[in-house]
Write an enzyme that holds these catalytic residues in place. Sequence first.
Site, PDB file in Angstrom:
ATOM      1  CD1 TRP A   9      -0.381   9.543   0.781  1.00 44.02           C
ATOM      2  CD2 TRP A   9      -1.668   9.178   2.585  1.00 44.02           C
ATOM      3  NE1 TRP A   9      -0.899   8.271   0.674  1.00 44.02           N
ATOM      4  CE2 TRP A   9      -1.694   8.024   1.764  1.00 44.02           C
ATOM      5  CE3 TRP A   9      -2.398   9.170   3.760  1.00 44.02           C
ATOM      6  CZ2 TRP A   9      -2.421   6.881   2.089  1.00 44.02           C
ATOM      7  CZ3 TRP A   9      -3.127   8.022   4.086  1.00 44.02           C
ATOM      8  CH2 TRP A   9      -3.130   6.902   3.266  1.00 44.02           C
ATOM      9  CD  GLU A  40      -5.496  13.067   6.850  1.00 47.39           C
ATOM     10  OE1 GLU A  40      -6.481  12.421   7.222  1.00 47.39           O
ATOM     11  OE2 GLU A  40      -4.850  12.794   5.816  1.00 47.39           O
ATOM     12  CG  ASP A  89     -10.093   5.956   3.457  1.00 46.05           C
ATOM     13  OD1 ASP A  89      -9.218   5.085   3.429  1.00 46.05           O
ATOM     14  OD2 ASP A  89     -10.468   6.589   2.446  1.00 46.05           O
ATOM     15  CG  HIS A 145      -3.183   0.910   4.302  1.00 42.79           C
ATOM     16  ND1 HIS A 145      -2.140   0.982   3.406  1.00 42.79           N
ATOM     17  CD2 HIS A 145      -4.303   0.739   3.551  1.00 42.79           C
ATOM     18  CE1 HIS A 145      -2.593   0.870   2.179  1.00 42.79           C
ATOM     19  NE2 HIS A 145      -3.921   0.719   2.225  1.00 42.79           N
ATOM     20  CG  HIS A 191      -8.984  -0.508   3.697  1.00 44.13           C
ATOM     21  ND1 HIS A 191      -9.072   0.627   2.923  1.00 44.13           N
ATOM     22  CD2 HIS A 191      -7.844  -1.130   3.286  1.00 44.13           C
ATOM     23  CE1 HIS A 191      -8.061   0.681   2.086  1.00 44.13           C
ATOM     24  NE2 HIS A 191      -7.299  -0.376   2.284  1.00 44.13           N
TER      25      HIS A 191
HETATM   26  P1  M7G Z   1      -5.082   1.304  -0.636  1.00 38.71           P
HETATM   27  O1  M7G Z   1      -5.557  -0.059  -0.345  1.00 38.71           O
HETATM   28  O2  M7G Z   1      -3.625   1.553  -0.676  1.00 38.71           O
HETATM   29  O3  M7G Z   1      -5.639   1.843  -1.991  1.00 38.71           O
HETATM   30  O4  M7G Z   1      -5.772   2.224   0.448  1.00 38.71           O
HETATM   31  P2  M7G Z   1      -7.070   2.110  -2.549  1.00 38.71           P
HETATM   32  O5  M7G Z   1      -7.107   3.586  -2.806  1.00 38.71           O
HETATM   33  O6  M7G Z   1      -7.095   1.307  -3.771  1.00 38.71           O
HETATM   34  O7  M7G Z   1      -8.066   1.672  -1.533  1.00 38.71           O
HETATM   35  C1  M7G Z   1      -5.336   3.505   0.717  1.00 38.71           C
HETATM   36  C2  M7G Z   1      -6.435   4.216   1.443  1.00 38.71           C
HETATM   37  O8  M7G Z   1      -5.915   5.442   1.910  1.00 38.71           O
HETATM   38  C3  M7G Z   1      -7.625   4.541   0.559  1.00 38.71           C
HETATM   39  O9  M7G Z   1      -8.810   4.042   1.147  1.00 38.71           O
HETATM   40  C4  M7G Z   1      -7.598   6.056   0.463  1.00 38.71           C
HETATM   41  O10 M7G Z   1      -8.886   6.618   0.389  1.00 38.71           O
HETATM   42  C5  M7G Z   1      -6.876   6.450   1.723  1.00 38.71           C
HETATM   43  N1  M7G Z   1      -6.137   7.716   1.613  1.00 38.71           N
HETATM   44  C6  M7G Z   1      -5.413   8.121   0.555  1.00 38.71           C
HETATM   45  N2  M7G Z   1      -4.854   9.308   0.829  1.00 38.71           N
HETATM   46  C7  M7G Z   1      -3.988  10.028  -0.091  1.00 38.71           C
HETATM   47  C8  M7G Z   1      -5.233   9.678   2.089  1.00 38.71           C
HETATM   48  C9  M7G Z   1      -4.958  10.815   2.898  1.00 38.71           C
HETATM   49  O11 M7G Z   1      -4.260  11.770   2.549  1.00 38.71           O
HETATM   50  N3  M7G Z   1      -5.529  10.805   4.146  1.00 38.71           N
HETATM   51  C10 M7G Z   1      -6.324   9.776   4.574  1.00 38.71           C
HETATM   52  N4  M7G Z   1      -6.855   9.876   5.799  1.00 38.71           N
HETATM   53  N5  M7G Z   1      -6.585   8.692   3.812  1.00 38.71           N
HETATM   54  C11 M7G Z   1      -6.037   8.646   2.584  1.00 38.71           C
END
Ligand code: M7G
Length: 394
Positions: free
Chosen positions: A221, A231, A251, A323, A325
Amino acid sequence: MLAAAEVKKLESVETNNTSSNSHGDSFQRQGQSAAATASPAATLPPIPSSVVVGGGSNSTSYELAHFEPVRILTNNSTHKTVSLLGHFSNLSRDEYAIVVLEKTAFTEKQLRNPVTTANSDVETSRISESEQQNATAADGKSFFSAKSQLRTEFVNDIYGNFLCVTDPEINQLKTTIIYPATEKHIVKFEAQARYLVEETAEDYQTVTLPHLEKEQLSLEWVFNILEHRKEKERIVYEDPSDETGFILLPDLKWDGKTVEQLYLLALIRKRGIKSLRDLTPAHLPLLRNIKDRGCEVIKSRYGIGADQLRIHLHYQPSFYHLHVHFTYLKHDPPGINAEKSHLLTTVIGNLELVPDYYQKVTLPCVLRESDNLYKKITAVKGETKEPEAKRARK
Ligand code: M7G
């Protein structure tokens, strides 16, 4: 919404009233051998080995009328979020789907007088054309219209309780669907015991890194976004530089419209930087660029200043492609807690002071009981705990 008959079909109900297990705090790592791992398998129907990792659902159209829930994974009354495990009967009963329903926050527009709302174009002027096209019919509608009806619960003296039945357009549920969902996804959404683990630099080298090389959650993704395959229309800003470039977009947890819940993600363009652990002073220009440009863009587009933003990284993240946030300070989404969140300013400061800070430091992180990484790290530290279910039986 779930029909009553469907709800009756649920085999078990687990209620979680804390924010710790809400839907978005992590997408657990998805191992190549996912079907063979993790303890919740004991309570779940077997996961078919044919589950396609990364999802083959590009052209799938989902219909909730065909969703057959089999289990409530989490029901979080604080975040007003429920995660359901089930099947889309029209797609496949052999594959699982996770459906996450979330009651959305009130927007200021919905709370204004409808006449004022119709005349107000201050906020829409900040929003791009594509966003306006994507805007739903809910925009500009107010709760204070003839479509809202009060059903009286009781009135006592000057006090009254009512249920408000309102225009469905302003009573929408944010819905996230993961299909096909693997066992790792199920574990991620399921309420279960979590532990704080102190990962030393040595633990990272000897346990975490080999684990990541073996069990890697698909980054498909992320690459889809970076290569404009998915997206694309949601991209808020893109810096194409190979070294310091990134894509800023909403997100998954944000609808991209309700500014009160602003949550953007900056995905770096450069490949191979997995997490905080890989960061050195060589990445300072990249990190500063994300911070400076990200703040500028958010200010001009959403009117939110840098001093209203929580800009942070997760450790452990769910996805090992660096990434950042960006969340609104007023909004408390999952994943902002001290045990998981590292402010970008602090990260930059640490790298400025100690070049190999993230290669040396002990980083605490929270892992779920059934996570293989948890099992491996605690085994090395000689701290393996009994599974919660076993303890509860004593
Ligand atoms: P992380 O810190 O790897 O993990 O953040 P977390 O889920 O514990 O926070 C990954 C971030 O990517 C999260 O905030 C998810 O909501 C966001 N995310 C995950 N996916 C699969 C997608 C996606 O397909 N599109 C977008 N835009 N965000 C995503």
